[in-house]
Design a protein around this motif. Sequence first.
Motif, PDB file in Angstrom:
ATOM      1  N   MET A 158      50.955  27.848  11.848  1.00  0.00           N
ATOM      2  CA  MET A 158      52.415  27.983  11.785  1.00  0.00           C
ATOM      3  C   MET A 158      52.965  27.514  10.441  1.00  0.00           C
ATOM      4  O   MET A 158      52.587  26.446   9.951  1.00  0.00           O
ATOM      5  N   SER A 159      53.854  28.308   9.872  1.00  0.00           N
ATOM      6  CA  SER A 159      54.657  27.881   8.726  1.00  0.00           C
ATOM      7  C   SER A 159      56.077  27.703   9.229  1.00  0.00           C
ATOM      8  O   SER A 159      56.687  28.666   9.717  1.00  0.00           O
ATOM      9  N   TYR A 160      56.609  26.484   9.098  1.00  0.00           N
ATOM     10  CA  TYR A 160      57.862  26.127   9.774  1.00  0.00           C
ATOM     11  C   TYR A 160      58.943  25.743   8.768  1.00  0.00           C
ATOM     12  O   TYR A 160      58.716  24.920   7.874  1.00  0.00           O
ATOM     13  N   PHE A 161      60.116  26.337   8.940  1.00  0.00           N
ATOM     14  CA  PHE A 161      61.304  25.947   8.178  1.00  0.00           C
ATOM     15  C   PHE A 161      62.261  25.256   9.142  1.00  0.00           C
ATOM     16  O   PHE A 161      62.923  25.914   9.945  1.00  0.00           O
ATOM     17  N   PRO A 162      62.376  23.917   9.080  1.00  0.00           N
ATOM     18  CA  PRO A 162      63.296  23.215   9.978  1.00  0.00           C
ATOM     19  C   PRO A 162      64.728  23.285   9.461  1.00  0.00           C
ATOM     20  O   PRO A 162      64.961  23.273   8.248  1.00  0.00           O
ATOM     21  N   LEU A 166      55.511  32.675  11.437  1.00  0.00           N
ATOM     22  CA  LEU A 166      56.630  32.047  10.737  1.00  0.00           C
ATOM     23  C   LEU A 166      57.669  31.563  11.738  1.00  0.00           C
ATOM     24  O   LEU A 166      58.083  32.323  12.620  1.00  0.00           O
ATOM     25  N   LEU A 167      58.073  30.300  11.602  1.00  0.00           N
ATOM     26  CA  LEU A 167      59.146  29.724  12.408  1.00  0.00           C
ATOM     27  C   LEU A 167      60.270  29.334  11.445  1.00  0.00           C
ATOM     28  O   LEU A 167      60.064  28.502  10.551  1.00  0.00           O
ATOM     29  N   LEU A 168      61.458  29.919  11.625  1.00  0.00           N
ATOM     30  CA  LEU A 168      62.559  29.660  10.698  1.00  0.00           C
ATOM     31  C   LEU A 168      63.831  29.339  11.468  1.00  0.00           C
ATOM     32  O   LEU A 168      64.362  30.178  12.195  1.00  0.00           O
ATOM     33  N   ASP A 169      64.315  28.111  11.293  1.00  0.00           N
ATOM     34  CA  ASP A 169      65.516  27.641  11.988  1.00  0.00           C
ATOM     35  C   ASP A 169      66.687  27.624  10.995  1.00  0.00           C
ATOM     36  O   ASP A 169      66.805  26.721  10.175  1.00  0.00           O
ATOM     37  N   ILE A 219      59.503  33.912  14.532  1.00  0.00           N
ATOM     38  CA  ILE A 219      60.559  33.401  15.410  1.00  0.00           C
ATOM     39  C   ILE A 219      61.651  32.874  14.490  1.00  0.00           C
ATOM     40  O   ILE A 219      61.410  31.982  13.669  1.00  0.00           O
ATOM     41  N   LEU A 220      62.849  33.437  14.639  1.00  0.00           N
ATOM     42  CA  LEU A 220      63.918  33.204  13.674  1.00  0.00           C
ATOM     43  C   LEU A 220      65.219  32.866  14.393  1.00  0.00           C
ATOM     44  O   LEU A 220      65.643  33.590  15.294  1.00  0.00           O
TER      45      LEU A 220
END
Length: 530
Positions: free
Chosen positions: A384-388, A459-462, A488-489
């Motif tokens: 997972m690459s995560y943007f909090p 990709l996880l982008l919040d 997941i965006l």
Amino acid sequence: MLKVKDVTLRFGSRILFENVNLEFLKDNCYGIIGANGAGKSTFLKLLTGEIETTKGEIIKDKHDRLSVLKQNHNACDAYTVLETVIMGNEKLYKIMKEKEKLYMKPDFTDEDGLKVGQLEAEFEALNGWEAESEAAILLNGLGIDNALYEVSMASLNEKDKVKVLLASALFGSPDILLLDEPTNGLDIKSKIWLEDFLINFKGTIILVSHDRHFLNTVCTHMVDIDRERIQLSVGNYDFWYQANELMQKQIKDSNKKKEEKIKELQSFIARFSANASKSKQATSRKKLLDKIELEELKPSSRKYPYINFEYEKRLGKEIIHLSKINVTIGGKAILKNFSMTIRNDDKIALIGENEIAKTTLFKVLTGEIIPDSGEIKIGTTVVMSYFPKNHDEYFTGQENLVEFLRKYSDNKEDSFVRGFLGRMLFSGEETLKSTAVLSGGEKVRLMFSKMMMKKGNILLLDEPTNHLDIESITALNNALVKFTGPIILATYDTELIESVSNRLIFFDDNGDYLDKQMNYEDFILKYNQK
């Protein structure tokens, strides 16, 4: 009617724009665009008279009422919500307060009676008797509950404050409406309501926005600030973007052909100018050479970061499966019996006003929150690459940008890390400044750099578009469209949702959810009242 005549604006030796001539007409909506720092908000301040031109003048019909969206969110903290909205029409509000003062006098005189009669006539002419009703309609459309109308602005959360100030700007049918980032903090329903309001607005609208869908929906004209000039064109943002790209290409192609012709002529002249038999031809070519002019193309202030999410590890059959997940925070159910299976081709947009539920889901997926109950299965091939949404914890130290990014890079060489930062618009001495002093947009670009180093296959982008200019949003959008793994965006950017997602998960305020394999437009039409 609002005119900009021969306007130039300089700050010291820097020219923002010069010799600008524009006319803003009724029934049109003008979207002001340009890179961060190009002068969009500054141009609005010129129109309001908040700052003065270096040269030229702003001409406004003296009978036209101009209304501006306040940027100081605490400016009206001493007033109630309803009062703040009505204050949007300064003349009407002043009459209301003057009337109240006179009626409260214990020694009411005949002279006071005459004054009140005059004020009542002006009050009626300004539609004063409908003021509270109109204010309520605006507040309701923007999602402000009736129970908040009489509370003080100081007691509101930041998002509701922004909505009330927007209602204040829209109040009282102004002739000219100036809006700087009016969609900031608006949920989907409020944004749709605002779009409809502006489309039906009969005056002149001039606005700044980074929201491409909003610009496409409401704007009839674009006002582009770039290369020390301001150019007005008919059409919405997409039309401007395509026309601008074509124009730049045509200028470059034309200059390239001219440069080739110049070289050809210069070569002939150099070879034959001393040759008596061909001197006339050389002279003729010299005259032709003198007539060729390259079209000047000043460097654009627009910069697009290079965002490209690649992954090395292929996903297996088992990706992510959540079953009956329950999370309670502070006694409130945030996720209730939440189940989700992620497939290889899923591009999931998390939508709805319940931001806590969306962020909680990301934290469950990354292991930051352990559910109260339920089952989580994550495949062994998943990276997972995560943007909090809140990434401040990454920027508390005094390390510089090179030191920050090197931690996440397999290649530790300075030249590689600096080159990577350069593609993300951090060049030269910028790479040596402390991460603690970065702007919001710079921090976001650095977080994208970190994500790219991770090479995640999911990709996880919040809410990744917060603080970004329209160029960086476009670069991100293109990168997500290109990415072949699951996404997941969570975002309020309609263009991003429409162009990237093929599946939508809607969270309501109670923690309940809808999971639909459908496009965003169809979802809004079908479930907008949910």
